[in-house]
Design a protein around this motif. Structure first.
Motif: not given
Length: 424
Positions: A36-52
């Motif tokens: 629910m935090l501002p920018g959470a979607q962007r953070a999630a996308a960046g972290c998943e890209l890093m993970y993959r």
């Protein structure tokens, strides 16, 4: 040493990778307060890209559990038909509880799909196998990652590859068999059938050769140029390494999967860069279907295996540098490979118009070598607009290529049935 350094780097970065995976879930999961935090979607996308980008990609499963055949949805059970140290022969057996469907399935042609041993696992042909199962009994070669084969199992060369194919054909039974080979194995498959024919053994009813390097002097690609502009010693010194202690094959010399993967990426770096950027944007915007398609593709594409050094170096020398098959100078275990000896097998060759791995004419060259096969029993297809993968996977394979393959196999099978009926 390079292999050991790669393993050390992978181990050292694993905590960061785990953190990226956990962070992607925390910021992206709808049930998490952090989402629910501002920018959470962007953070999630960046972290998943890093993970993959950093994760290990294990060998995928075929995951073929059912298929539509004979007008019914039938169950599929994957079985191990024959096991050799460097390859397992898998059978995808179809089951039904309806007697009429069972009887119809029994009459379907038998197909052996020979998967390439060239970096990726046999699951790269999942779409090929699943489509063929609609109308055929299907076997497939599942090559073993060389780092998992203990040293006491011996070495594996291109000659061994040819002999494996011969064993598999005999095991299944050549008299009702159709062989489909994709890319690299077109050469050893043609060699195996040539040797069997020269000895007077039964040979398959048909051969379908798809996008393979039968004669790499025709329309050379970047892959061919790399193989011919460097001496064999360069490949031996630059890409061959020993399997480290972490694996059962410790001490075995291999062409490591991680180096092969780097080569795949280097062939089209901008395409892969844009694909990962699009994945990030899809996650950020919430386009989950497109993001999932990216995951499925790269789960397969990034899963690679180690190739035995002897086999890899043999292939560079025999296929790409000395062109022994088309020149008629190839001996396997002391026997000369003579495709002209093949007589009772029908031949289909398939090439992609835009194939940047096996250029146009390389696979079709088999027709000029197989002079013992009657002209009426030969066919060639050039698939318009198709690249290398398009001739055996995806919509173009299913809608354009497969109908022709099915008809070709059915015609060869009908001819066999006609001969058997006359013999009774």
């Amino acid at each position: 040493m390079l292999y050991l350094l790669h393993e050390w780097q992978r181990t050292m970065l694993s905590p960061l990778n785990y953190w990226a995976e956990a962070s992607a879930r925390m910021f992206g999961d709808a049930g998490s307060a952090l989402s629910m935090l501002p920018g959470a979607q962007r953070a999630a996308a960046g972290c998943e890209l890093m993970y993959r980008l950093g994760k290990d990609y294990e060998k995928p499963e075929f995951n073929i559990h059912s298929v539509h055949a004979q007008g019914q949805e039938v169950a599929i059970v994957q079985q191990e038909s024959l096991a050799r140290p460097f390859c397992k022969l898998l059978r995808f057996k179809r089951f039904s509880d309806k007697p009429d469907v069972i009887d119809a399935l029994k009459d379907d042609p038998v197909v052996l799909v020979v998967a390439p041993l060239s970096g990726h696992h046999a699951t790269l042909l999942r779409d090929t196998v699943q489509t063929l199962l609609q109308n055929h009994k299907v076997y497939v070669t599942d090559w073993v990652d060389a780092r998992m084969v203990p040293m006491d199992e011996g070495t594996f060369s291109l000659d061994d590859y040819v002999q494996y194919i011969e064993q598999f054909i005999r095991h299944i039974g050549a008299r009702r068999l159709h062989v489909v080979s994709v890319c690299q194995p077109t050469v050893p498959v043609l060699a195996a059938v040539s040797l069997m024919a020269a000895r007077g053994e039964d040979t398959p009813l048909s051969l379908t050769l798809m996008g393979g390097p039968i004669d790499t002097r025709e329309s050379p690609t970047r892959v061919d140029d790399l193989a011919t502009t460097r001496p064999l010693s360069w490949f031996r010194n630059q890409v061959i390494h020993e399997v480290p202690w972490q694996y059962p094959g410790v001490g075995r010399k291999v062409y490591p999967g991680f180096l092969q993967h780097a080569g795949f990426i280097a062939m089209n770096p901008s395409r892969h860069l844009m694909s990962h950027w699009d994945f990030y944007e899809n996650l950020r915007r919430g386009d989950l279907d497109d993001a999932d398609a990216h995951r499925r593709f790269y789960d397969e594409y990034n899963a690679v295996l180690d190739m035995p050094a002897e086999y890899y170096l043999d292939t560079i020398k025999v296929v790409f540098q000395e062109h022994r098959l088309p020149r008629g100078t190839w001996d396997v275990a002391g026997e000369r490979v003579t495709p002209s000896a093949i007589g009772g097998t029908k031949l289909l060759t398939i090439e992609g118009e835009l194939d940047d791995i096996s250029g146009q004419g390389q696979t079709q060259a088999a027709h000029g070598l197989c002079t013992g096969i009657a002209k009426k029993d030969k066919k060639h297809i050039t698939v318009k607009g198709a690249g290398h993968f398009g001739i055996f996977s995806g919509r173009r394979w299913r809608e354009v290529v497969y109908p022709d393959v099915r008809k070709f196999i059915a015609k060869a099978d009908a001819a066999r049935a006609k001969v058997e009926k006359k013999a009774r």
